[in-house]
Design a protein around this motif. Structure first.
Motif, mmCIF file in Angstrom:
data_model
loop_
_atom_site.group_PDB
_atom_site.id
_atom_site.type_symbol
_atom_site.label_atom_id
_atom_site.label_comp_id
_atom_site.label_asym_id
_atom_site.label_seq_id
_atom_site.Cartn_x
_atom_site.Cartn_y
_atom_site.Cartn_z
ATOM 1 N N ALA A 58 0.813 -1.217 0.000
ATOM 2 C CA ALA A 58 0.000 0.000 0.000
ATOM 3 C C ALA A 58 0.852 1.274 0.000
ATOM 4 C CB ALA A 58 -0.929 0.003 1.212
ATOM 5 N N ARG A 59 2.126 1.134 0.251
ATOM 6 C CA ARG A 59 3.007 2.307 0.323
ATOM 7 C C ARG A 59 3.422 2.761 -1.069
ATOM 8 N NH1 ARG A 59 6.296 2.646 5.548
ATOM 9 N NH2 ARG A 59 7.392 4.181 4.289
ATOM 10 N N SER A 60 3.391 4.019 -1.301
ATOM 11 C CA SER A 60 3.796 4.552 -2.604
ATOM 12 C C SER A 60 5.314 4.531 -2.783
ATOM 13 C CB SER A 60 3.271 5.983 -2.787
ATOM 14 O OG SER A 60 3.806 6.823 -1.780
ATOM 15 N N ASP A 61 6.071 4.487 -1.676
ATOM 16 C CA ASP A 61 7.528 4.501 -1.773
ATOM 17 C C ASP A 61 8.153 3.109 -1.674
ATOM 18 O OD1 ASP A 61 6.914 4.056 0.894
ATOM 19 O OD2 ASP A 61 8.509 5.354 1.662
ATOM 20 N N ALA A 62 7.341 2.078 -1.642
ATOM 21 C CA ALA A 62 7.861 0.727 -1.425
ATOM 22 C C ALA A 62 8.801 0.277 -2.538
ATOM 23 C CB ALA A 62 6.715 -0.268 -1.266
ATOM 24 N N ALA A 63 8.433 0.478 -3.773
ATOM 25 C CA ALA A 63 9.262 -0.009 -4.875
ATOM 26 C C ALA A 63 10.641 0.636 -4.857
ATOM 27 C CB ALA A 63 8.569 0.253 -6.212
ATOM 28 N N ALA A 64 10.697 1.919 -4.566
ATOM 29 C CA ALA A 64 11.978 2.624 -4.554
ATOM 30 C C ALA A 64 12.817 2.240 -3.337
ATOM 31 C CB ALA A 64 11.738 4.134 -4.564
ATOM 32 N N ARG B 95 15.351 -5.501 -5.945
ATOM 33 C CA ARG B 95 14.589 -6.385 -6.846
ATOM 34 C C ARG B 95 14.267 -7.727 -6.181
ATOM 35 N NH1 ARG B 95 13.810 -7.384 -12.561
ATOM 36 N NH2 ARG B 95 13.637 -9.612 -12.889
ATOM 37 N N SER B 96 15.235 -8.316 -5.515
ATOM 38 C CA SER B 96 14.978 -9.620 -4.889
ATOM 39 C C SER B 96 13.969 -9.494 -3.750
ATOM 40 C CB SER B 96 16.273 -10.251 -4.391
ATOM 41 O OG SER B 96 16.855 -9.461 -3.379
ATOM 42 N N GLN B 97 13.999 -8.386 -3.033
ATOM 43 C CA GLN B 97 13.011 -8.168 -1.973
ATOM 44 C C GLN B 97 11.621 -7.997 -2.559
ATOM 45 O OE1 GLN B 97 15.005 -4.761 -0.209
ATOM 46 N NE2 GLN B 97 15.453 -5.944 1.644
#
Length: 149
Positions: free
Chosen positions: A33-39, A43-45
């Motif tokens: 749900a976090r907008s900053d999660a991808a950044a 990649r493995s996480q």
């Protein structure tokens, strides 16, 4: 609320390692749900989160949701897509859809990039081919119906 996505990842990872499925799923939902999660994650996480999210849905009895997630993940190259394709093959096997299962399992045979489940997938391709033959032999006697869900 003030924890970053990296700490939430490790929190969810520990929950998964302890077998706390429902808490882990809640933590994964919080991360997603976090907008900053991808950044904030590698990649493995991110891949672990998506695989685990799908797996936990399956284990919670939400198979339709899990299958939708696996189908989406199957489009990705690499270990994340491979895991999803392997899980889809398992689903087809359980459903008695041997041709579909064999087609997916056999894609793992003879590839250079080994995964932990590659050998098992190749073995399953052989087993599913044998099950297909057994089902065909049983059609005459009406026993082929035991192969479907």
């Amino acid at each position: 609320a003030g924890l970053g996505p990296g700490l939430w990842f490790w929190h969810a990872y520990v929950q998964a390692a302890r077998g706390d499925r429902s808490d882990c799923l809640a933590s994964l939902k919080r991360i997603l749900a976090r907008s900053d999660a991808a950044a904030g994650l590698g990649r493995s996480q991110r891949g672990w989160i998506m695989r685990t999210y799908a797996d936990l849905h399956y284990l919670a009895g939400r198979r339709a949701d899990a299958l939708r997630l696996y189908n989406l993940l199957a489009e990705i190259d690499g270990i994340d897509g491979d895991w999803a394709r392997y899980q889809l093959a398992n689903h087809h096997l359980i459903a008695g859809e041997y041709d579909e299962a064999e087609a997916i399992y056999s894609t793992f045979c003879g590839i250079d990039a080994a995964t932990p489940w590659q050998a098992r997938a190749c073995e399953m391709a052989t087993v599913v081919a044998q099950l297909t033959d057994i089902r065909k032999e049983g059609e005459t006697y009406g026993t082929d119906v035991v192969h479907g869900r």
